[in-house]
Design a protein around this motif. Structure first.
Motif, PDB file in Angstrom:
ATOM      1  N   CYS A   1      39.496  49.155  50.429  1.00  0.00           N
ATOM      2  CA  CYS A   1      38.606  48.078  49.997  1.00  0.00           C
ATOM      3  C   CYS A   1      37.164  48.306  50.425  1.00  0.00           C
ATOM      4  O   CYS A   1      36.232  47.824  49.783  1.00  0.00           O
ATOM      5  N   GLY A   2      36.954  49.017  51.538  1.00  0.00           N
ATOM      6  CA  GLY A   2      35.603  49.272  52.030  1.00  0.00           C
ATOM      7  C   GLY A   2      35.000  48.123  52.806  1.00  0.00           C
ATOM      8  O   GLY A   2      33.849  48.219  53.252  1.00  0.00           O
TER       9      GLY A   2
ATOM     10  N   CYS B   1      37.216  45.737  54.985  1.00  0.00           N
ATOM     11  CA  CYS B   1      38.021  45.245  56.105  1.00  0.00           C
ATOM     12  C   CYS B   1      37.642  45.966  57.403  1.00  0.00           C
ATOM     13  O   CYS B   1      36.964  46.999  57.372  1.00  0.00           O
ATOM     14  N   PRO B   2      38.055  45.476  58.557  1.00  0.00           N
ATOM     15  CA  PRO B   2      37.711  46.131  59.819  1.00  0.00           C
ATOM     16  C   PRO B   2      38.135  47.595  59.892  1.00  0.00           C
ATOM     17  O   PRO B   2      37.412  48.424  60.452  1.00  0.00           O
ATOM     18  N   MET B   3      39.292  47.942  59.316  1.00  0.00           N
ATOM     19  CA  MET B   3      39.741  49.326  59.344  1.00  0.00           C
ATOM     20  C   MET B   3      38.793  50.223  58.541  1.00  0.00           C
ATOM     21  O   MET B   3      38.396  51.301  58.993  1.00  0.00           O
ATOM     22  N   CYS B   4      38.417  49.788  57.345  1.00  0.00           N
ATOM     23  CA  CYS B   4      37.498  50.580  56.514  1.00  0.00           C
ATOM     24  C   CYS B   4      36.148  50.732  57.198  1.00  0.00           C
ATOM     25  O   CYS B   4      35.565  51.828  57.219  1.00  0.00           O
ATOM     26  N   LEU B   5      35.625  49.654  57.750  1.00  0.00           N
ATOM     27  CA  LEU B   5      34.316  49.700  58.389  1.00  0.00           C
ATOM     28  C   LEU B   5      34.318  50.609  59.623  1.00  0.00           C
ATOM     29  O   LEU B   5      33.274  51.150  60.002  1.00  0.00           O
ATOM     30  N   ALA B   6      35.501  50.808  60.206  1.00  0.00           N
ATOM     31  CA  ALA B   6      35.626  51.699  61.362  1.00  0.00           C
ATOM     32  C   ALA B   6      35.917  53.132  60.942  1.00  0.00           C
ATOM     33  O   ALA B   6      36.071  54.008  61.793  1.00  0.00           O
ATOM     34  N   GLY B   7      36.009  53.395  59.634  1.00  0.00           N
ATOM     35  CA  GLY B   7      36.297  54.739  59.148  1.00  0.00           C
ATOM     36  C   GLY B   7      37.767  55.048  59.018  1.00  0.00           C
ATOM     37  O   GLY B   7      38.139  56.156  58.629  1.00  0.00           O
TER      38      GLY B   7
ATOM     39  N   CYS C   1      43.624  50.760  55.642  1.00  0.00           N
ATOM     40  CA  CYS C   1      43.038  49.586  54.975  1.00  0.00           C
ATOM     41  C   CYS C   1      44.095  48.504  54.770  1.00  0.00           C
ATOM     42  O   CYS C   1      45.208  48.797  54.326  1.00  0.00           O
ATOM     43  N   VAL C   2      43.745  47.270  55.088  1.00  0.00           N
ATOM     44  CA  VAL C   2      44.732  46.187  55.011  1.00  0.00           C
ATOM     45  C   VAL C   2      44.725  45.487  53.649  1.00  0.00           C
ATOM     46  O   VAL C   2      45.575  44.636  53.383  1.00  0.00           O
ATOM     47  N   ASN C   3      43.773  45.819  52.788  1.00  0.00           N
ATOM     48  CA  ASN C   3      43.672  45.148  51.498  1.00  0.00           C
ATOM     49  C   ASN C   3      43.955  46.085  50.327  1.00  0.00           C
ATOM     50  O   ASN C   3      44.870  45.883  49.561  1.00  0.00           O
ATOM     51  N   GLY C   4      43.156  47.131  50.202  1.00  0.00           N
ATOM     52  CA  GLY C   4      43.305  48.044  49.076  1.00  0.00           C
ATOM     53  C   GLY C   4      42.605  47.494  47.836  1.00  0.00           C
ATOM     54  O   GLY C   4      42.590  46.292  47.600  1.00  0.00           O
TER      55      GLY C   4
END
Length: 327
Positions: A78-79, A81-87, A92-95
């Motif tokens: 998704c770009g 969520c916290p996981m995406c923002l952390a690289g 990613c929890v959304n997709g």
């Protein structure tokens, strides 16, 4: 996959770029575990999660432009969520996908612009595509464990992921002990930099590992097989205060909190990919290891011969296999 050991090509409309999903002309398709479905007589027409290619069309100004050569990162994250923002895009929890054009076993695909990583000049599409499952999972694992030239590293399972681990470990200067029972892959592991290869079917394999480490055990270990037997061996073979990372997908195995973790002080991890911020670092490994990558990529097939490619993978007599959609 048509079932019953048959496979071939089907025609579908070319996908169209939309929003920040750009159209990529696929130039190299590394093959991963899709062959297991072929072996099981599964059917389907959308496969693959590894590719490198050229951006040929965009729907709006974005982070890439037409003509850029890119590695297609896994998943449709998704770009936001916290996981995406952390690289940590793989978690990613959304997709967020385009709804079509997501298969990499194809001539064209759609990808989020920010998940198209640039290929440096002078690096071929085939070599660049090893930044995915070829080198990526073990690269991420070794980054987390901070593998260095003072370490002895055990790698179990010399499929393409494990063989990539040998390249990564040798690049870092570590002493690599590779484990596999398949002669072709054990020999290839030696060619790629393994210092020692062992057969997991030897009853005294744990004793062999201890002899190689002065009775102490290995400093760090990575399993790439997913086999419960290998998981058990990895935990037993790591020294006290050592580290072990699970990369190969697998089932359950017996693990005792006291005996295996508390009393030994082990750190156990799971790793799927690498942090997106580390892409320049894995690309450096690729740029500085061209000869090893040429050995690692043992076969290239036209995509029209995908059945032959899957049949070869089923034998295990190969390293990384790559498809060319345009040959």
């Amino acid at each position: 996959m048509f079932g019953d050991g048959k496979a071939g090509l089907v025609d579908k409309p070319d996908p169209k770029p939309i929003e920040d999903f750009v159209l990529v002309k696929v130039r190299a398709v590394p093959m991963c575990t899709e062959y297991k479905g072929f072996k099981g007589s599964h059917k389907g027409d959308s496969f693959g999660h590894e590719a490198a290619g050229e951006v040929v069309e965009v729907a709006q100004p974005c982070q890439v432009k037409v003509g850029d050569r890119v590695v297609i990162q896994p998943q449709y994250a998704c770009g936001k969520c916290p996981m995406c923002l952390a690289g940590e895009i793989i978690h990613c929890v959304n997709g967020r996908g385009p709804g079509e054009g997501t298969a990499t076993y194809a001539q064209y695909l759609l990808k989020n612009d920010w998940l198209c990583s640039p290929i440096p000049d002078g690096v071929s599409y085939e070599h660049a595509s090893m930044a995915l499952c070829g080198l990526g999972p073990t690269f991420g694992a070794m980054r987390q464990m901070q593998v260095n030239a003072l370490d002895t590293v055990l790698i179990t399972g010399m499929g393409p992921v494990g063989l990539g681990g040998v390249i990564n470990g040798a690049y870092l200067g570590a002493r690599v002990i590779a484990v596999d029972s398949q002669p072709y892959r054990a020999n290839l592991a030696k060619e790629l930099g393994a210092d020692v290869t062992l057969n997991p079917n030897d009853e005294n394999i744990l004793e062999q590992i201890r002899e190689l480490t002065n009775g102490v055990g290995v400093d760090k270990a990575v399993d790439c097989s997913g086999a419960s037997q290998a998981h058990r061996l990895m935990v037993d073979a790591v020294r006290r205060k050592g580290q072990a990372t699970f990369v190969g997908e697998g089932g359950e195995f017996p693990l005792a909190a006291s005996r295996d973790m508390i009393r030994k002080g082990l750190v156990l991890r799971g790793n799927w990919h690498y942090n997106l911020a580390d892409y320049p670092k894995i690309m450096k490994v690729i740029q500085e290891s061209p000869d090893k990558l040429d050995k690692f990529i043992t076969h290239t097939f036209p995509m029209s011969e995908v059945q032959k490619a899957w049949e070869l993978q089923c034998t295990g007599n190969c390293g990384k296999v790559v498809l060319d959609p345009w040959a």
